[in-house]
Design an enzyme around this catalytic site. Structure first.
Site, short mmCIF file in Angstrom:
data_model
loop_
_atom_site.label_atom_id
_atom_site.label_comp_id
_atom_site.label_asym_id
_atom_site.label_seq_id
_atom_site.Cartn_x
_atom_site.Cartn_y
_atom_site.Cartn_z
N ARG A 13 38.00 21.46 -56.19
CA ARG A 13 38.01 21.73 -54.68
C ARG A 13 39.42 21.44 -54.34
O ARG A 13 39.82 20.35 -53.80
CB ARG A 13 36.95 21.05 -53.77
CG ARG A 13 35.63 21.40 -54.23
CD ARG A 13 35.12 22.86 -53.88
NE ARG A 13 33.69 22.99 -54.03
CZ ARG A 13 33.33 23.52 -55.27
NH1 ARG A 13 34.16 23.49 -56.08
NH2 ARG A 13 31.96 23.58 -55.21
N ASP A 62 25.25 24.49 -58.79
CA ASP A 62 24.63 23.11 -58.84
C ASP A 62 23.17 23.31 -59.31
O ASP A 62 22.71 22.75 -60.19
CB ASP A 62 24.56 22.59 -57.39
CG ASP A 62 25.84 22.34 -56.60
OD1 ASP A 62 26.75 22.28 -57.31
OD2 ASP A 62 25.98 22.49 -55.28
N GLU A 122 25.93 16.88 -55.64
CA GLU A 122 25.24 16.21 -56.30
C GLU A 122 23.62 16.11 -55.76
O GLU A 122 22.69 16.05 -56.49
CB GLU A 122 25.92 14.82 -56.54
CG GLU A 122 27.28 14.98 -56.98
CD GLU A 122 28.13 15.27 -55.95
OE1 GLU A 122 29.57 15.32 -56.43
OE2 GLU A 122 27.88 15.14 -54.79
#
Length: 379
Positions: A182, A300, A49
């Protein structure tokens, strides 16, 4: 046709994207090999994030990262480094008892059998995030709230927080959710699969890889993934070297009072047929050819590029292309983060016709501002 930028608030005074999650200090190996054999490590930062927040800030957006770190030197390093990218870290909380998480990794690709990661995050400050100790006024202040399945895996309190943030509420910003499965983070059993599916179905925009959908849910193929996620306005299925398939449409059942602004904007800009409630437009965008230096952080960066173009109200094809370009910037450097290409440079590449896009091959240094599209193309 392109739609308005996500959200309806004044862009001059509003945070564009708020990202919530754990960031950790990363120790990167000085040479290839087993962790047992690497003699020394360099220090970096890692966190899905916060990576998205840093990339968006570097691309010129108002981005904020909300997290929890220890009252220690590693926490100082994280906050200072993330802020150096231009990210607002004013809502980060310090835990006086729990430490900042750290991890060590090998230099090999995460997808190979030789890749090793040693996490020291159990009982970390971030794992103590809950609906009772995070600043909701900051989390809900942006046009987009970006979350990931990693946070849900950290603790029962973190899962409760994500369930609360994805619940329908008045004034809820557009919720972006990266599945980020994950398996090693979960506490055993098959709960991770059902939890990630539950959270994804409550979001407005979902990023999910074909491989992780098969691993987590046993679902194969983009169409089947969309069928399992009928509620989000947009589902972005990442297909590795094959590119990405985006399903976008007006979904029934508004999630918040912003559904008429942000909720519709995230699905706007599709090319082709579609538009009726519940009917999808399907957009397929091939991936770029990239001379990969390190395959870390690309997911990301892709999310950041897609969100950046969403904020600008670009058509879906250009949103995906900006995702591919942002990912290519990270893939051609050793670390998780790098400066993205200048906006006008990325816009020129994203606007290429299909043949020219297919001929592109990007390598180290391609993001230089003085490179024209023909200068980054190789035979």
């Amino acid at each position: 046709m392109s739609g308005p930028a996500a959200g309806t608030a004044d862009a001059a005074t509003t945070t564009d994207v708020v990202c919530l999650g754990e960031s950790m200090v990363t120790f990167l190996p000085s040479q290839p090999g087993r962790l047992a054999d690497v003699p020394s490590f360099g220090r970096g930062i890692g966190g899905a994030e916060s990576n998205v927040a840093c990339a968006l800030a570097a691309a010129g957006h108002r981005a904020a990262w909300v997290g929890r770190v220890g009252a220690d030197g590693f926490g100082d390093h994280l906050v200072e480094t993330i802020a150096s990218y231009g990210v607002d870290t004013s809502a980060v909380r310090r835990d006086p008892v729990r430490p900042t998480g750290i991890y060590f990794r090998t230099a090999t690709d995460r997808g190979t059998d030789t890749h090793e990661v040693a996490y020291y995050r159990a009982g970390s400050a971030a794992s103590a995030m809950s609906p009772d100790n995070v600043p909701y006024e900051d989390l809900l202040a942006g046009r987009i709230l970006h979350l990931s399945g990693i946070t849900a895996a950290l603790s029962a309190d973190c899962l409760a927080l994500l369930r609360d943030l994805t619940a329908p509420r008045p004034g809820r910003p557009l919720v972006s959710f990266d599945v980020n499965h994950r398996p090693h983070l979960w506490r055993g059993g098959d709960a991770d699969a059902s939890v990630l599916l539950e959270l994804a179905r409550r979001a407005d925009l979902v990023f999910v890889g074909e491989d992780e959908a098969e691993e987590a849910w046993g679902i194969v193929g983009a169409e089947a993934i969309r069928a399992a996620l009928p509620e989000p306005a947009v589902v972005v299925v990442k297909r590795g070297s094959a590119g990405a398939t985006v399903f976008s449409g007006l979904r029934p059942g508004p999630r918040s009072s912003n559904a008429g602004g942000a909720g519709n904007a995230v699905g706007a800009g599709s090319s082709g047929a579609g538009g009726a409630e519940g009917a999808d437009t399907v957009t397929l965008v091939p991936a770029l050819r990239v001379d990969v230096v390190a395959a870390v952080g690309a997911g990301d960066a892709f999310a950041a590029g897609f969100l950046s173009a969403t904020l600008r109200g670009l058509p879906v094809r250009e949103r995906v292309r900006h995702g591919h370009l942002m990912a290519a910037a990270v893939l051609t450097v050793p670390g998780d983060l790098t400066d993205p290409p200048a906006r006008d440079h990325a816009d020129r590449l994203a606007a290429l016709d299909d043949d020219a896009w297919g001929r592109l091959r990007l390598g180290p240094g391609w993001t230089a501002a003085d490179r024209a599209p023909e200068e980054v193309r190789t035979p």
